[in-house]
Design an enzyme around this catalytic site. Structure first.
Site, PDB file in Angstrom:
ATOM      1  N   CYS A 270       0.820  -1.202   0.000  1.00 13.64           N
ATOM      2  CA  CYS A 270       0.000   0.000   0.000  1.00 13.64           C
ATOM      3  C   CYS A 270       0.864   1.267   0.000  1.00 13.64           C
ATOM      4  CB  CYS A 270      -0.973  -0.042   1.173  1.00 13.64           C
ATOM      5  SG  CYS A 270      -2.405   1.018   0.985  1.00 13.64           S
ATOM      6  N   HIS A 271       0.860   2.038   1.089  1.00 14.90           N
ATOM      7  CA  HIS A 271       1.678   3.249   1.191  1.00 14.90           C
ATOM      8  C   HIS A 271       3.085   2.953   1.736  1.00 14.90           C
ATOM      9  CE1 HIS A 271      -2.243   5.142   0.704  1.00 14.90           C
ATOM     10  NE2 HIS A 271      -1.595   6.253   0.376  1.00 14.90           N
TER      11      HIS A 271
END
Length: 188
Positions: A113-114
């Site tokens: 994800c991030h």
């Protein structure tokens, strides 16, 4: 139960407040079920606040401060996502050095994800094939990565995925890379 046995292998999970809870708990449980030993490493000590999207979730106890952690003591590194977690983590010098050391030691690293924001600030992303949450693609490309929109991308021991929906594929590849061990192409 995983098809990959990683019994006794130590896996560091690097995070701070704001972690997307399932991106910590799902790989953590996969590592434990496969016989691995997970350790929560953070720039912060005490407890961290997890989130389910924008809602507060569980709290998690830090096992080891990032400034005291040594990549030589672990077989692999997992960097979960969560916007706040990733944004705060990426600017921490101890977290950057800890992350970079895994690449220097050719050890598997998995980020979802991030989480790949950390790979930019650790200086280990140039020339690597990755994916991430779609909003990071420009940042990753500008840092020299080859970004694609895929469920999971594996590049010489580096595993990346886009979001919580990709966790089954992410976890499977994470365990596979840990079982394989060091990768000569995994370099800083």
């Amino acid at each position: 139960m995983s098809q990959h046995n990683i019994s006794g292998k130590k896996v560091a999970f690097l995070l701070t407040d704001g972690v997307e809870q399932v991106e910590l708990t799902s790989p953590w449980n996969a590592v434990k079920e496969a016989g691995g030993v997970p350790t929560l490493v953070s720039p912060k000590t005490g407890q961290l606040q997890g989130y389910n999207g924008t809602e507060k979730g569980q709290k998690f106890t830090v096992d080891l401060a990032a400034g005291q952690a040594d990549a030589a003591d672990f077989h692999a590194l997992v960097i979960p996502g969560g916007v706040v977690n990733a944004d705060h983590l990426r600017v921490d010098k101890d977290a950057q050095a800890f992350t970079r050391a895994f690449f220097e030691q050719h050890k598997p690293v998995a980020s979802i994800c991030h989480g790949p924001w950390m790979l930019i600030d650790a200086g280990v992303i140039r020339g690597r094939n990755v994916t991430s949450y779609h909003t990071l693609q420009t940042d990753l490309r500008n840092a020299g990565a080859n970004w694609t929109d895929q469920e999971v991308v594996v590049d010489q021991g580096l595993v990346t995925s886009r979001n919580p929906h990709d966790l089954p594929a992410f976890n499977a590849k994470l365990l596979e890379e840990i079982a394989e061990g060091e990768h000569a192409g995994q370099t800083a």
